[in-house]
Design a protein around this motif. Structure first.
Motif, PDB file in Angstrom:
ATOM      1  N   GLU A   1       0.828  -1.204   0.000  1.00 30.85           N
ATOM      2  CA  GLU A   1       0.000   0.000   0.000  1.00 30.85           C
ATOM      3  C   GLU A   1       0.865   1.258   0.000  1.00 30.85           C
ATOM      4  O   GLU A   1       0.596   2.208  -0.736  1.00 30.85           O
ATOM      5  N   GLU A   2       1.889   1.257   0.834  1.00 31.22           N
ATOM      6  CA  GLU A   2       2.789   2.408   0.937  1.00 31.22           C
ATOM      7  C   GLU A   2       3.492   2.682  -0.393  1.00 31.22           C
ATOM      8  O   GLU A   2       3.537   3.826  -0.865  1.00 31.22           O
ATOM      9  N   VAL A   3       4.030   1.644  -0.995  1.00 31.82           N
ATOM     10  CA  VAL A   3       4.770   1.798  -2.251  1.00 31.82           C
ATOM     11  C   VAL A   3       3.830   2.191  -3.382  1.00 31.82           C
ATOM     12  O   VAL A   3       4.123   3.103  -4.153  1.00 31.82           O
ATOM     13  N   ALA A   4       2.686   1.525  -3.472  1.00 31.65           N
ATOM     14  CA  ALA A   4       1.726   1.836  -4.537  1.00 31.65           C
ATOM     15  C   ALA A   4       1.268   3.287  -4.454  1.00 31.65           C
ATOM     16  O   ALA A   4       1.193   3.988  -5.471  1.00 31.65           O
ATOM     17  N   GLU A   5       0.988   3.752  -3.253  1.00 32.78           N
ATOM     18  CA  GLU A   5       0.554   5.141  -3.076  1.00 32.78           C
ATOM     19  C   GLU A   5       1.648   6.114  -3.503  1.00 32.78           C
ATOM     20  O   GLU A   5       1.387   7.102  -4.186  1.00 32.78           O
ATOM     21  N   ALA A   6       2.882   5.826  -3.109  1.00 37.75           N
ATOM     22  CA  ALA A   6       4.001   6.701  -3.477  1.00 37.75           C
ATOM     23  C   ALA A   6       4.215   6.735  -4.990  1.00 37.75           C
ATOM     24  O   ALA A   6       4.616   7.762  -5.539  1.00 37.75           O
ATOM     25  N   LEU A   7       3.926   5.625  -5.659  1.00 38.24           N
ATOM     26  CA  LEU A   7       4.114   5.542  -7.111  1.00 38.24           C
ATOM     27  C   LEU A   7       2.913   6.055  -7.887  1.00 38.24           C
ATOM     28  O   LEU A   7       3.005   6.275  -9.094  1.00 38.24           O
ATOM     29  N   GLY A   8       1.781   6.187  -7.217  1.00 37.00           N
ATOM     30  CA  GLY A   8       0.572   6.627  -7.896  1.00 37.00           C
ATOM     31  C   GLY A   8      -0.070   5.534  -8.725  1.00 37.00           C
ATOM     32  O   GLY A   8      -0.673   5.802  -9.762  1.00 37.00           O
ATOM     33  N   ILE A   9       0.090   4.276  -8.261  1.00 34.15           N
ATOM     34  CA  ILE A   9      -0.521   3.135  -8.944  1.00 34.15           C
ATOM     35  C   ILE A   9      -1.380   2.373  -7.940  1.00 34.15           C
ATOM     36  O   ILE A   9      -1.302   2.611  -6.729  1.00 34.15           O
ATOM     37  N   SER A  10      -2.174   1.456  -8.438  1.00 35.01           N
ATOM     38  CA  SER A  10      -3.019   0.669  -7.539  1.00 35.01           C
ATOM     39  C   SER A  10      -2.192  -0.436  -6.881  1.00 35.01           C
ATOM     40  O   SER A  10      -1.158  -0.875  -7.410  1.00 35.01           O
ATOM     41  N   VAL A  11      -2.658  -0.872  -5.737  1.00 35.48           N
ATOM     42  CA  VAL A  11      -2.012  -1.983  -5.029  1.00 35.48           C
ATOM     43  C   VAL A  11      -2.075  -3.238  -5.905  1.00 35.48           C
ATOM     44  O   VAL A  11      -1.114  -4.004  -5.979  1.00 35.48           O
ATOM     45  N   SER A  12      -3.190  -3.431  -6.600  1.00 35.43           N
ATOM     46  CA  SER A  12      -3.325  -4.626  -7.443  1.00 35.43           C
ATOM     47  C   SER A  12      -2.323  -4.605  -8.596  1.00 35.43           C
ATOM     48  O   SER A  12      -1.796  -5.653  -8.978  1.00 35.43           O
ATOM     49  N   ALA A  13      -2.028  -3.426  -9.141  1.00 36.92           N
ATOM     50  CA  ALA A  13      -1.017  -3.342 -10.203  1.00 36.92           C
ATOM     51  C   ALA A  13       0.351  -3.731  -9.654  1.00 36.92           C
ATOM     52  O   ALA A  13       1.068  -4.541 -10.267  1.00 36.92           O
ATOM     53  N   LEU A  14       0.712  -3.192  -8.498  1.00 36.65           N
ATOM     54  CA  LEU A  14       1.991  -3.540  -7.884  1.00 36.65           C
ATOM     55  C   LEU A  14       2.047  -5.035  -7.586  1.00 36.65           C
ATOM     56  O   LEU A  14       3.061  -5.691  -7.817  1.00 36.65           O
ATOM     57  N   GLN A  15       0.954  -5.578  -7.105  1.00 37.28           N
ATOM     58  CA  GLN A  15       0.887  -7.008  -6.805  1.00 37.28           C
ATOM     59  C   GLN A  15       1.114  -7.830  -8.076  1.00 37.28           C
ATOM     60  O   GLN A  15       1.835  -8.825  -8.051  1.00 37.28           O
ATOM     61  N   MET A  16       0.529  -7.407  -9.189  1.00 39.52           N
ATOM     62  CA  MET A  16       0.726  -8.138 -10.454  1.00 39.52           C
ATOM     63  C   MET A  16       2.186  -8.076 -10.909  1.00 39.52           C
ATOM     64  O   MET A  16       2.712  -9.053 -11.427  1.00 39.52           O
ATOM     65  N   TYR A  17       2.845  -6.939 -10.696  1.00 37.94           N
ATOM     66  CA  TYR A  17       4.267  -6.842 -11.044  1.00 37.94           C
ATOM     67  C   TYR A  17       5.088  -7.797 -10.169  1.00 37.94           C
ATOM     68  O   TYR A  17       5.987  -8.465 -10.655  1.00 37.94           O
TER      69      TYR A  17
END
Length: 65
Positions: free
Chosen positions: A20-36
């Motif tokens: 959540e922290e990283v996704a918010e800082a990047l301006g992407i969704s948590v689900s997108a980060l999870q898929m990466y």
């Protein structure tokens, strides 16, 4: 481009931070980060740049072997 390599690298770089922290800082969704991080998707070039800046690395260091 090896999805598993990228996924392992992203997980290692994230370390103890929450998705959540990283996704918010990047301006992407948590689900997108999870898929990466689960080798399901490779980020677009603009997201690669955001990730590299966030972790203070070069895009090549993170996404290319």
């Amino acid at each position: 481009m090896n999805k598993q390599f990228i996924a392992k690298r992203l997980i290692k770089l994230r370390g103890p931070r929450s998705r959540e922290e990283v996704a918010e800082a990047l301006g992407i969704s948590v689900s997108a980060l999870q898929m990466y991080e689960n080798s399901q998707r490779v980020p677009r070039d603009d997201i690669k740049i955001k990730i590299a800046r966030y972790y203070k690395r070069d895009v090549q260091q993170i996404f290319y072997q």
